[in-house]
Design a protein around this motif. Structure first.
Motif, mmCIF file in Angstrom:
data_model
loop_
_atom_site.group_PDB
_atom_site.id
_atom_site.type_symbol
_atom_site.label_atom_id
_atom_site.label_comp_id
_atom_site.label_asym_id
_atom_site.label_seq_id
_atom_site.Cartn_x
_atom_site.Cartn_y
_atom_site.Cartn_z
ATOM 1 N N PRO A 179 36.906 36.197 48.498
ATOM 2 C CA PRO A 179 35.617 35.938 49.517
ATOM 3 C C PRO A 179 36.541 35.034 50.226
ATOM 4 N N ARG A 180 36.410 34.035 49.784
ATOM 5 C CA ARG A 180 36.894 32.420 50.930
ATOM 6 C C ARG A 180 38.204 32.782 51.661
ATOM 7 N N ASN A 181 39.047 33.753 51.212
ATOM 8 C CA ASN A 181 40.051 33.297 51.528
ATOM 9 C C ASN A 181 40.740 34.852 50.896
ATOM 10 N N PRO A 182 40.942 35.771 52.147
ATOM 11 C CA PRO A 182 41.102 37.592 51.626
ATOM 12 C C PRO A 182 42.986 37.375 51.974
ATOM 13 N N THR A 183 43.324 36.460 52.162
ATOM 14 C CA THR A 183 44.863 36.312 51.614
ATOM 15 C C THR A 183 45.257 36.023 50.197
ATOM 16 N N HIS A 184 44.521 35.650 49.142
ATOM 17 C CA HIS A 184 45.046 35.723 47.286
ATOM 18 C C HIS A 184 43.058 37.098 47.060
ATOM 19 N N ALA A 185 43.960 36.402 46.116
ATOM 20 C CA ALA A 185 43.627 37.273 44.743
ATOM 21 C C ALA A 185 43.703 36.623 43.437
ATOM 22 N N VAL A 186 42.596 36.624 42.614
ATOM 23 C CA VAL A 186 42.558 36.085 41.753
ATOM 24 C C VAL A 186 42.699 37.621 40.464
ATOM 25 N N CYS A 187 43.957 37.597 40.178
ATOM 26 C CA CYS A 187 44.083 38.342 38.862
ATOM 27 C C CYS A 187 44.163 37.990 37.379
ATOM 28 N N ARG A 188 43.408 38.393 37.182
ATOM 29 C CA ARG A 188 43.536 39.819 34.991
ATOM 30 C C ARG A 188 45.030 39.609 34.429
ATOM 31 N N CYS A 189 45.745 38.438 34.007
ATOM 32 C CA CYS A 189 47.089 38.804 33.808
ATOM 33 C C CYS A 189 47.055 38.814 32.094
ATOM 34 N N LYS A 190 48.344 39.397 31.491
ATOM 35 C CA LYS A 190 48.360 39.480 29.642
ATOM 36 C C LYS A 190 49.375 38.277 29.657
ATOM 37 N N SER A 191 48.478 37.563 29.175
ATOM 38 C CA SER A 191 49.545 36.729 27.968
ATOM 39 C C SER A 191 50.534 37.236 27.442
ATOM 40 N N VAL A 192 51.683 36.608 27.221
ATOM 41 C CA VAL A 192 53.010 37.085 26.865
ATOM 42 C C VAL A 192 53.955 35.600 25.851
#
Length: 255
Positions: A179-192
């Protein structure tokens, strides 16, 4: 003429439409292009076969308002006939907003050992993934991470990591727009933590293969390049990092 909506301006012309009535390849005009279209349609791609597709041949006196209706439903315009969604090789090429993690350096989740948190960029355009375009559509702050070559340039390289190390698989995972920088997103990725992997991050410094958790993939990756070519768009993939051999200038094996 309604046919021009799909870029059909000559007789004979042809389109390749799958059983879900989705445009699956660029329109062809003339005998040579139509022959090439039929040849490609007969070649299985992933799980797709000609039995699951249909050729719709169109002339200047055929295919009336049905084309116009489908064109509007797919968001196709006269200036840009290309579809917003194409089924290809078991996945979907979609033109929409998405999260792109190809260069992301990630951190372990403080609450889940199977998850790493990656800060990715928000892009708009064509990307490939295995969730449908409807499933990947933005809802509020929620986006889905998929693959493309956006956010790359002539300096970007594909770094291959061979030592067993932790990396992040971000394909088709849910993300939340910052919300502070809509050009970025936080993703919950799978650990491999298995097998060789490649990433667009790292600037060819292979020491970071074990010191950084990169968003990455295993060879050969996803068929993004081939999917783009199926709608008449070319893609230049980042070259592999130098290895001191004559193969330095060859593109990566991602297809």
């Amino acid at each position: 003429m309604l046919l021009t909506t799909y870029g059909l301006t000559a007789t004979p012309s042809a389109m390749l439409i799958d059983t879900d009535r989705i445009l699956a390849a660029a329109p062809a005009a003339g005998a040579a292009e139509i022959a090439d279209l039929v040849t490609r349609a007969l070649q299985p791609r992933g799980r797709s076969t000609i039995a699951r597709r249909a050729l719709l041949f169109a002339s200047a006196t055929m295919v009336p308002t049905v084309i116009s209706t489908r064109a509007m439903a797919r968001g196709v315009t006269g200036a840009n006939w290309r579809p917003k969604q194409v089924k290809f090789a078991g996945g979907w090429l979609c033109k929409q907003r998405y999260a792109l993690c190809t260069k992301a350096a990630c951190k372990p989740s403080p609450s889940d050992p199977n998850v790493v948190i990656c800060r990715c960029v928000v892009e708009y355009g064509y990307s490939y993934g295995y969730k449908s375009c409807a499933e990947r559509a933005r809802v509020g702050k929620r986006l889905v991470s998929t693959f493309s070559t956006q956010n790359t340039n002539h300096h970007t390289r594909t770094m291959t990591c061979t030592p067993r190390a932790q990396w992040a698989n971000c394909l088709d995972v849910d993300c939340e727009i910052d919300p502070r920088n809509p050009t970025h997103a936080v993703c919950r990725c799978k650990s491999v933590e298995s097998g060789d992997f490649f990433t667009f991050g790292g600037n060819c410094d292979t020491s970071t293969c074990t010191s950084v958790i990169w968003s990455a993939a295993t060879p050969p990756g996803v068929p993004f390049q081939a999917a783009m070519e199926s709608i008449g768009l070319s893609v230049t993939l980042p070259k592999a990092c130098p290895t001191g051999t004559d193969d330095d200038d060859l593109p990566p094996s991602v297809s």
